[in-house]
Design a protein around this motif. Structure first.
Motif, PDB file in Angstrom:
ATOM      1  N   ALA A 120      28.984  50.092  39.060  1.00 39.99           N
ATOM      2  CA  ALA A 120      27.584  50.389  39.355  1.00 39.99           C
ATOM      3  C   ALA A 120      27.466  51.175  40.651  1.00 39.99           C
ATOM      4  O   ALA A 120      27.400  50.604  41.726  1.00 39.99           O
ATOM      5  N   GLY A 121      27.481  52.491  40.565  1.00 40.63           N
ATOM      6  CA  GLY A 121      27.275  53.334  41.733  1.00 40.63           C
ATOM      7  C   GLY A 121      28.560  53.706  42.442  1.00 40.63           C
ATOM      8  O   GLY A 121      29.636  53.150  42.206  1.00 40.63           O
ATOM      9  N   GLU A 122      28.427  54.688  43.344  1.00 41.86           N
ATOM     10  CA  GLU A 122      29.577  55.252  44.058  1.00 41.86           C
ATOM     11  C   GLU A 122      30.295  54.240  44.940  1.00 41.86           C
ATOM     12  O   GLU A 122      31.525  54.226  44.997  1.00 41.86           O
ATOM     13  N   ARG A 123      29.556  53.411  45.647  1.00 42.93           N
ATOM     14  CA  ARG A 123      30.179  52.448  46.567  1.00 42.93           C
ATOM     15  C   ARG A 123      31.031  51.438  45.809  1.00 42.93           C
ATOM     16  O   ARG A 123      32.162  51.138  46.201  1.00 42.93           O
ATOM     17  N   VAL A 124      30.525  50.922  44.690  1.00 44.83           N
ATOM     18  CA  VAL A 124      31.288  49.965  43.884  1.00 44.83           C
ATOM     19  C   VAL A 124      32.484  50.670  43.247  1.00 44.83           C
ATOM     20  O   VAL A 124      33.596  50.141  43.227  1.00 44.83           O
ATOM     21  N   ALA A 125      32.274  51.892  42.758  1.00 48.37           N
ATOM     22  CA  ALA A 125      33.362  52.649  42.143  1.00 48.37           C
ATOM     23  C   ALA A 125      34.492  52.905  43.141  1.00 48.37           C
ATOM     24  O   ALA A 125      35.672  52.828  42.782  1.00 48.37           O
ATOM     25  N   ALA A 126      34.166  53.195  44.385  1.00 47.81           N
ATOM     26  CA  ALA A 126      35.187  53.428  45.406  1.00 47.81           C
ATOM     27  C   ALA A 126      36.012  52.163  45.647  1.00 47.81           C
ATOM     28  O   ALA A 126      37.246  52.224  45.787  1.00 47.81           O
ATOM     29  N   ALA A 127      35.366  51.008  45.669  1.00 43.35           N
ATOM     30  CA  ALA A 127      36.086  49.748  45.862  1.00 43.35           C
ATOM     31  C   ALA A 127      37.001  49.465  44.676  1.00 43.35           C
ATOM     32  O   ALA A 127      38.151  49.034  44.854  1.00 43.35           O
ATOM     33  N   VAL A 128      36.513  49.715  43.473  1.00 46.58           N
ATOM     34  CA  VAL A 128      37.324  49.489  42.280  1.00 46.58           C
ATOM     35  C   VAL A 128      38.514  50.444  42.278  1.00 46.58           C
ATOM     36  O   VAL A 128      39.659  50.047  42.052  1.00 46.58           O
ATOM     37  N   ALA A 129      38.260  51.729  42.530  1.00 45.51           N
ATOM     38  CA  ALA A 129      39.318  52.743  42.496  1.00 45.51           C
ATOM     39  C   ALA A 129      40.427  52.449  43.506  1.00 45.51           C
ATOM     40  O   ALA A 129      41.587  52.783  43.271  1.00 45.51           O
ATOM     41  N   ALA A 130      40.093  51.800  44.605  1.00 45.13           N
ATOM     42  CA  ALA A 130      41.091  51.480  45.625  1.00 45.13           C
ATOM     43  C   ALA A 130      42.092  50.434  45.139  1.00 45.13           C
ATOM     44  O   ALA A 130      43.217  50.371  45.633  1.00 45.13           O
ATOM     45  N   ASP A 131      41.689  49.615  44.150  1.00 42.07           N
ATOM     46  CA  ASP A 131      42.532  48.506  43.692  1.00 42.07           C
ATOM     47  C   ASP A 131      42.967  48.600  42.235  1.00 42.07           C
ATOM     48  O   ASP A 131      43.787  47.800  41.804  1.00 42.07           O
TER      49      ASP A 131
END
Length: 182
Positions: free
Chosen positions: A149-160
């Motif tokens: 849901a959104g860029e901030r959440v996507a960035a956290a997911v993509a990091a892991d």
């Protein structure tokens, strides 16, 4: 409560728990407060309490809430943020920069269910918050597509996450469903 300019609920859970607790102390709600919601689901909880919620019509995040007209000039005003334990401090920091006094009260805590797991054959998982991702990250198979849901959440997911990450416009149901593959 009557000393606040605005009360912001970061989620439907925050609104439900906070309003239940507040109703025990305030049998009649103070007049003149801005009851702020992050989006439609949260606004519905506020409305159920008999209050008139204000919320952004798009964005459904703290950045969109900060753009609401009632938060443009908050110097010298008090604002209450009702959220989950360990929630994001971004909005409180921006409001303090604008001269507001901000109180933050957690009304719930997210805990991972230790006996829950994701089946190995799962192909898509929807994640609506960074905290939700942190609770599930080690349980999602590497091949699974994660809709964030959104860029901030996507960035956290993509990091892991080694698998594909799709960014939805927001956590709103229609945006999350629109991000599903055709």
């Amino acid at each position: 409560m009557d000393l606040y300019h605005a009360v912001f609920f970061v989620s439907a859970n925050a609104a439900r728990h906070a309003l239940d607790a507040m109703a025990d102390l305030w049998p009649q709600w103070p007049v003149g407060l801005h009851w702020l919601a992050v989006g439609e689901s949260t606004a519905a909880e506020i409305h159920r309490a008999g209050l008139a919620p204000e919320y952004p019509r798009s964005g459904f995040n703290s950045e969109a809430v900060l753009a609401l007209p009632c938060l443009a000039d908050v110097a010298g005003k008090r604002i209450l943020i009702c959220r989950g334990d360990g929630g994001r401090d971004w909005l409180a920091a921006r409001l303090r920069e604008r001269g507001a006094t901000v109180d933050v009260i957690p009304f719930y805590r997210r805990l991972p269910a230790p006996d829950r797991h994701c089946p190995d054959d799962i192909d898509t998982v929807m994640i609506t918050s960074v905290e939700g991702w942190r609770a599930l990250a080690g349980r999602i198979p590497a091949h699974a597509r994660v809709i964030a849901a959104g860029e901030r959440v996507a960035a956290a997911v993509a990091a892991d996450h080694a698998g594909p990450v799709v960014t939805a416009a927001s956590a709103h149901d229609s945006d999350m469903l629109a991000a599903l593959p055709g």
